[in-house]
Design a protein around this motif. Structure first.
Motif, PDB file in Angstrom:
ATOM      1  N   SER A  48       0.823  -1.212   0.000  1.00 37.00           N
ATOM      2  CA  SER A  48       0.000   0.000   0.000  1.00 37.00           C
ATOM      3  C   SER A  48       0.855   1.260   0.000  1.00 37.00           C
ATOM      4  CB  SER A  48      -0.934   0.005   1.217  1.00 37.00           C
ATOM      5  OG  SER A  48      -0.180  -0.081   2.418  1.00 37.00           O
ATOM      6  N   THR A  49       2.110   1.139   0.443  1.00 37.93           N
ATOM      7  CA  THR A  49       3.027   2.279   0.471  1.00 37.93           C
ATOM      8  C   THR A  49       4.336   1.888  -0.191  1.00 37.93           C
ATOM      9  OG1 THR A  49       2.063   3.089   2.539  1.00 37.93           O
ATOM     10  CG2 THR A  49       4.240   3.942   1.926  1.00 37.93           C
ATOM     11  N   ILE A  50       4.756   2.693  -1.164  1.00 33.63           N
ATOM     12  CA  ILE A  50       6.034   2.485  -1.839  1.00 33.63           C
ATOM     13  C   ILE A  50       7.039   3.473  -1.269  1.00 33.63           C
ATOM     14  CG2 ILE A  50       7.253   2.489  -4.043  1.00 33.63           C
ATOM     15  CD1 ILE A  50       5.209   0.236  -3.724  1.00 33.63           C
ATOM     16  N   THR A  51       8.165   2.962  -0.785  1.00 32.60           N
ATOM     17  CA  THR A  51       9.184   3.814  -0.179  1.00 32.60           C
ATOM     18  C   THR A  51      10.365   3.985  -1.126  1.00 32.60           C
ATOM     19  OG1 THR A  51      10.413   2.000   0.850  1.00 32.60           O
ATOM     20  CG2 THR A  51       8.507   2.884   2.064  1.00 32.60           C
ATOM     21  N   ALA A  52      11.286   4.856  -0.738  1.00 32.40           N
ATOM     22  CA  ALA A  52      12.474   5.107  -1.553  1.00 32.40           C
ATOM     23  C   ALA A  52      13.384   3.894  -1.625  1.00 32.40           C
ATOM     24  CB  ALA A  52      13.237   6.308  -0.998  1.00 32.40           C
ATOM     25  N   THR A  53      13.244   2.960  -0.667  1.00 32.36           N
ATOM     26  CA  THR A  53      14.087   1.767  -0.667  1.00 32.36           C
ATOM     27  C   THR A  53      13.401   0.557  -1.305  1.00 32.36           C
ATOM     28  OG1 THR A  53      13.327   1.187   1.563  1.00 32.36           O
ATOM     29  CG2 THR A  53      15.338   2.520   1.387  1.00 32.36           C
ATOM     30  N   SER A  54      12.160   0.727  -1.747  1.00 32.37           N
ATOM     31  CA  SER A  54      11.472  -0.363  -2.429  1.00 32.37           C
ATOM     32  C   SER A  54      12.204  -0.690  -3.735  1.00 32.37           C
ATOM     33  CB  SER A  54      10.026   0.023  -2.745  1.00 32.37           C
ATOM     34  OG  SER A  54       9.284   0.241  -1.566  1.00 32.37           O
ATOM     35  N   PRO A  55      12.226  -1.958  -4.140  1.00 30.95           N
ATOM     36  CA  PRO A  55      12.910  -2.316  -5.391  1.00 30.95           C
ATOM     37  C   PRO A  55      12.445  -1.489  -6.584  1.00 30.95           C
ATOM     38  CG  PRO A  55      12.338  -4.285  -4.167  1.00 30.95           C
ATOM     39  CD  PRO A  55      11.705  -3.146  -3.430  1.00 30.95           C
ATOM     40  N   VAL A  56      11.150  -1.159  -6.656  1.00 27.65           N
ATOM     41  CA  VAL A  56      10.663  -0.392  -7.802  1.00 27.65           C
ATOM     42  C   VAL A  56      11.230   1.021  -7.801  1.00 27.65           C
ATOM     43  CG1 VAL A  56       8.549   0.458  -6.675  1.00 27.65           C
ATOM     44  CG2 VAL A  56       8.612   0.145  -9.161  1.00 27.65           C
ATOM     45  N   SER A  57      11.460   1.605  -6.626  1.00 25.80           N
ATOM     46  CA  SER A  57      12.055   2.941  -6.552  1.00 25.80           C
ATOM     47  C   SER A  57      13.505   2.907  -7.016  1.00 25.80           C
ATOM     48  CB  SER A  57      11.966   3.484  -5.126  1.00 25.80           C
ATOM     49  OG  SER A  57      10.613   3.599  -4.707  1.00 25.80           O
ATOM     50  N   ILE A  58      14.221   1.874  -6.612  1.00 26.28           N
ATOM     51  CA  ILE A  58      15.604   1.707  -7.067  1.00 26.28           C
ATOM     52  C   ILE A  58      15.634   1.478  -8.570  1.00 26.28           C
ATOM     53  CG2 ILE A  58      17.675   0.276  -6.845  1.00 26.28           C
ATOM     54  CD1 ILE A  58      16.733  -0.338  -3.962  1.00 26.28           C
ATOM     55  N   LEU A  59      14.682   0.685  -9.076  1.00 17.58           N
ATOM     56  CA  LEU A  59      14.579   0.440 -10.511  1.00 17.58           C
ATOM     57  C   LEU A  59      14.398   1.745 -11.271  1.00 17.58           C
ATOM     58  CD1 LEU A  59      14.121  -1.334 -13.044  1.00 17.58           C
ATOM     59  CD2 LEU A  59      11.713  -1.500 -12.354  1.00 17.58           C
ATOM     60  N   LYS A  60      13.464   2.576 -10.832  1.00 15.14           N
ATOM     61  CA  LYS A  60      13.212   3.847 -11.517  1.00 15.14           C
ATOM     62  C   LYS A  60      14.459   4.717 -11.538  1.00 15.14           C
ATOM     63  CE  LYS A  60       8.245   4.040 -10.477  1.00 15.14           C
ATOM     64  NZ  LYS A  60       7.192   4.766  -9.713  1.00 15.14           N
ATOM     65  N   ASN A  61      15.186   4.765 -10.427  1.00 13.91           N
ATOM     66  CA  ASN A  61      16.415   5.564 -10.380  1.00 13.91           C
ATOM     67  C   ASN A  61      17.473   5.023 -11.332  1.00 13.91           C
ATOM     68  OD1 ASN A  61      15.520   7.440  -8.478  1.00 13.91           O
ATOM     69  ND2 ASN A  61      16.151   6.176  -6.753  1.00 13.91           N
ATOM     70  N   ASN A  62      17.547   3.701 -11.445  1.00 17.68           N
ATOM     71  CA  ASN A  62      18.557   3.090 -12.312  1.00 17.68           C
ATOM     72  C   ASN A  62      18.229   3.235 -13.790  1.00 17.68           C
ATOM     73  OD1 ASN A  62      19.941   2.335 -10.023  1.00 17.68           O
ATOM     74  ND2 ASN A  62      19.294   0.209 -10.068  1.00 17.68           N
ATOM     75  N   LEU A  63      16.972   3.483 -14.095  1.00 15.24           N
ATOM     76  CA  LEU A  63      16.581   3.690 -15.491  1.00 15.24           C
ATOM     77  C   LEU A  63      16.827   5.120 -15.965  1.00 15.24           C
ATOM     78  CD1 LEU A  63      13.161   1.770 -15.698  1.00 15.24           C
ATOM     79  CD2 LEU A  63      15.345   1.067 -16.693  1.00 15.24           C
ATOM     80  N   LEU A  64      16.958   6.062 -15.047  1.00 14.69           N
ATOM     81  CA  LEU A  64      17.046   7.474 -15.407  1.00 14.69           C
ATOM     82  C   LEU A  64      18.198   7.755 -16.363  1.00 14.69           C
ATOM     83  CD1 LEU A  64      16.399   9.203 -11.947  1.00 14.69           C
ATOM     84  CD2 LEU A  64      14.823   9.065 -13.888  1.00 14.69           C
TER      85      LEU A  64
END
Length: 327
Positions: A43-59
């Motif tokens: 229900s809550t996505i944090t900055a340490t969630s895998p998807v957040s890391i994924l988004k940063n790595n795609l930038l």
């Protein structure tokens, strides 16, 4: 007899190793991880969630330059040919005080559909599809501190994009929801203007950060359908992003995570369009990419929901970026 026994063990071990290698791209959750953040809907996505890391790595990297803010006009020209012009005394600090001297400029220009995925900047306004002629990000800093445009100052942005379409309008990026980026119509039509040349657009604006030149496709006035990605349950909102990419339109729609259905679902899409559903996931130290083409079509379910099966397989980050560059 002992020699024959060891030979049999050797070949049996080789067979098992080969069999395991055939399934190396199939994701199997680690023991005890089935209810963890990598494989459970959150229900809550944090900055340490895998998807957040994924988004940063795609930038993608921004273009860095600088201007001298003084009584003269300053201009930045990027390697891609974007020309940004700043009038004299264009800047203030966040307290409203004039800023002069060297000011650092960061510029990002997004034209390719794969780059919209990398930057997580879909071409949508609420539930409306946008066809874009470019998305542009500009920010200013002095000594690492944020710099603003002075009151009554407008910058100009000139760039080539063919063919020029006079339906294009000004849109401003809404970053208030960190998970769901949105574009909003021109907040001030008297100030923010788009002019059309034979081969280029000229934008005048008092806004920094994300802006776009685009026009909406009114899917509410015609038959439409939502697309959902049909895939394994362990691709969740905590580790995965999904997008619908149009073949014949410069449009990308983010497929939002629905916690109730545990599916990624697009907004309303026009019928008869060839699209590709793109899924990217980070699970543990591994990346996964899946993409499946389809044609949007009428369905009998209510709400109208077209399922597109997607099977993501293990890829390196560089392979994923290479694929995105082809969209």
């Amino acid at each position: 007899m002992r020699l024959k026994k060891w030979i049999l063990i050797f070949f049996a071990g080789g067979f098992l190793l080969t069999a395991c290698q055939k399934n190396i791209d199939i994701f199997i959750p680690d023991p005890g991880q089935n209810n963890g953040p990598d494989t459970a809907w959150q229900s809550t996505i944090t900055a340490t969630s895998p998807v957040s890391i994924l988004k940063n790595n795609l930038l993608d990297n921004v273009y860095l330059d600088s201007i001298e803010v003084n009584a003269s006009t300053a201009t930045v020209i990027t390697p891609g040919g974007i020309i940004v012009t700043f009038p004299p005394f264009a800047c203030t600090n966040t307290g409203g005080q004039p800023v002069t001297g060297k000011v650092d400029v960061e510029i990002q220009v997004v034209k390719k559909k794969g780059d919209m995925i990398r930057m997580n900047k879909p071409s949508t306004y609420n539930d409306s599809l946008l066809v874009t002629a470019g998305q542009i990000f500009i920010t200013l800093r002095k000594n690492g501190l944020l710099v603003l445009l002075a009151p009554n100052v407008r910058i100009s942005i000139h760039y080539v994009d063919l063919p020029v379409n006079q339906q294009m309008k000004f849109f401003a990026g809404d970053e208030s929801n960190t998970q769901n980026f949105n574009w909003l119509p021109n907040p001030d039509t008297a100030i923010n203007k788009v002019f059309y040349g034979s081969q280029a657009y000229e934008i005048y604006t008092n806004r920094l950060r994300w802006i776009s030149v685009a026009y909406p496709v009114n899917v509410n006035s015609t038959a439409s359908v939502n697309i959902t990605a049909d895939m394994a349950a362990y691709f969740t909102n905590a580790n995965t992003v999904a997008f619908t990419v149009f073949k014949d339109l410069r449009s990308v729609v983010a497929m939002r995570a629905n916690l109730n259905t545990r599916k990624f679902i697009s907004g309303k899409l026009p019928l008869g369009q060839q699209v590709t559903v793109v899924v990217i996931s980070k699970q543990g130290n591994d990346y996964y990419l899946g993409h499946q083409t389809a044609v949007t079509q009428a369905v009998t379910t209510s709400p109208a929901m077209q399922q597109v099966p997607v099977v993501p397989i293990k890829k390196s980050l560089s392979e994923i970026l290479s694929y995105l560059s082809t969209l």
